[in-house]
Design a protein around this motif. Sequence first.
Motif, PDB file in Angstrom:
ATOM      1  N   GLY A  41     -22.199  47.780  10.140  1.00 17.72           N
ATOM      2  CA  GLY A  41     -20.831  47.722   9.650  1.00 17.72           C
ATOM      3  C   GLY A  41     -20.017  48.971   9.880  1.00 17.72           C
ATOM      4  O   GLY A  41     -18.819  48.996   9.558  1.00 17.72           O
ATOM      5  N   THR A  44     -16.704  48.685  11.917  1.00 17.12           N
ATOM      6  CA  THR A  44     -15.738  47.669  11.487  1.00 17.12           C
ATOM      7  C   THR A  44     -14.609  48.320  10.700  1.00 17.12           C
ATOM      8  O   THR A  44     -14.722  49.471  10.239  1.00 17.12           O
ATOM      9  N   TYR A  76      -9.021  41.289   3.705  1.00 18.96           N
ATOM     10  CA  TYR A  76      -9.803  41.428   4.937  1.00 18.96           C
ATOM     11  C   TYR A  76      -9.982  40.067   5.628  1.00 18.96           C
ATOM     12  O   TYR A  76      -9.904  39.971   6.859  1.00 18.96           O
ATOM     13  N   SER A  85     -10.327  41.329  15.368  1.00 18.13           N
ATOM     14  CA  SER A  85     -11.777  41.468  15.541  1.00 18.13           C
ATOM     15  C   SER A  85     -12.299  42.674  14.777  1.00 18.13           C
ATOM     16  O   SER A  85     -11.526  43.558  14.378  1.00 18.13           O
ATOM     17  N   ASP A  86     -13.605  42.716  14.607  1.00 17.99           N
ATOM     18  CA  ASP A  86     -14.291  43.867  14.007  1.00 17.99           C
ATOM     19  C   ASP A  86     -13.708  44.226  12.642  1.00 17.99           C
ATOM     20  O   ASP A  86     -13.482  45.396  12.326  1.00 17.99           O
ATOM     21  N   TRP A  89     -17.358  42.350  10.108  1.00 20.29           N
ATOM     22  CA  TRP A  89     -18.580  42.458  10.910  1.00 20.29           C
ATOM     23  C   TRP A  89     -18.139  42.513  12.360  1.00 20.29           C
ATOM     24  O   TRP A  89     -16.991  42.173  12.680  1.00 20.29           O
ATOM     25  N   LYS A  90     -19.010  42.975  13.217  1.00 21.27           N
ATOM     26  CA  LYS A  90     -18.633  43.161  14.623  1.00 21.27           C
ATOM     27  C   LYS A  90     -18.174  41.848  15.258  1.00 21.27           C
ATOM     28  O   LYS A  90     -18.748  40.787  15.015  1.00 21.27           O
ATOM     29  N   GLY A 335     -20.688  39.992   6.983  1.00 23.48           N
ATOM     30  CA  GLY A 335     -19.613  40.904   6.630  1.00 23.48           C
ATOM     31  C   GLY A 335     -19.133  40.784   5.200  1.00 23.48           C
ATOM     32  O   GLY A 335     -18.013  41.186   4.879  1.00 23.48           O
TER      33      GLY A 335
END
Length: 500
Positions: A41, A44, A76, A85-86, A89-90, A335
């Motif tokens: 993480g 992120t 989020y 993105s990211d 979580w990736k 995430g």
Amino acid sequence: MGVRSVLSRPLAKWVVQRQQEWMYRPAEAQQRWFRRLVQGGRQTLFGQDHKFRDVQTVEEFRQAVPVRDYEELKPYIEKVLAGQSDVLWKGKPTYFAKTSGTTSGTKYIPITSDSIPNHIDSARDALLNYVNETGNGAFLDKKLIFLSGSPELDEKAGIKTGRLSGIANHHVPAYLRTNQLPSWETNIIEDWETKLDRIIDETIDQPMSLISGIPPWVQMYFDRIQERTGKKIKDVFPDFSVFVYGGVNFEPYRAKLFDSIGKRIDSIETYPASEGFIAFQDSQTEEGLLLLLDSGIFFEFIPADEYFSENPRRLTIDEVELGKNYAVIINNNAGLWGYSIGDTVKFVSRDPYRLVVTGRIKHFISAFGEHVIGEEVEKALQYAMERHPETEVVEFTVAPMVSPAEGLPYHEWLIEFATPPNDPAAFAQDVDNRLIELNVYYDDLITGSILRPLKLTTLPRGAFQRYMKSQGKLGGQNKVPRLANDRNIAEGLLETKQTV
């Protein structure tokens, strides 16, 4: 003996052997996942906002990451929904599990390529633990049914979105696809009652061996079959040997369900949630569900009686005690960080760690300071049913009556019976007496004449189904809360009574 049942035994043995590597070294497994998750993480947006680069220990993590529910994590989630993105979580999630929240409206829970094995492998392993312990793999050679939500998925921000059970349907192993029912065409029907009739059309003449679903909806399936055939389920499905369930406490449904079946069969309890697959029953002889400590989740536990305090303790697995209620907090490779899933659990074993689900942290009655929880009302009802063995319960819920037209306030128990007790007054008294034994605060309120004994309100057959239909929540994975601190559900149910 078919190919599937033959091959399942060595696979089951292998899975259980691997499982034992972490079952008896739980703290090591959890520390391993803690390190992996924090590392995963760090790049992120969430990790940068919470300075994951400086986090080395669990205590540092707790200082950096507060406990949140969905509403607090929603900013989020909205960034992910906007196409970013990211974020948590990736990359981007593979799916959003769509679920209904009581305060947040529709919730979108991320499922990533890294977290999918937690959901899918855990469901597989629950069955393989059963095969390994009992030697019964024959059910894999017959027909299997999973009463679930539609597998047809929508898209949000280019991410496939649907009910968790529908998402899971896309990952049923190929070797089970050929004996899985219902068909895709039937499974995507949205109207539950129409879908149920089609499911029965497709299954009634098939060698059904495993049936899976939330108990009240499985009971509805059984009731419809009995209406058509006039037979017990064992006579319609003589190969039926395994019942897989989750989502609610089975005990209030057990008597009626097995009466409908007409024989005892093995059952496997699971504890899946949109946020993660938490635990499953790994033994037919031991109490509780095995907590999955090596499956992409780092768990924390808050003592339930501290949950609403300013600085509640956040415990790791090696710090929990037997017999105490804890709120479940997860950190995972989808995430979700410091995420309160809303459930409470109690550990019944530490070697290995097994638990029982005791309720919802926000589902309680404390209109007068009694803080009655789901586990207590279910135990009180079960006690009364044992003392009145003729009784069969379809569904129930409990609500406070704070300002009655006359007399003292009380708890109202709204129960739909399949078979009512011969003496409803004695049944109600037994429920009340057991609740007094289980909850000292309720005892004080009764003996202090702040509350009067509970009132039992019997609802007509189909009341809960009509209520759930009116809320757009009939079938699938939807559940009626066992109790609430207001009368919204109670009044909705009473309205259905008046319209009958």
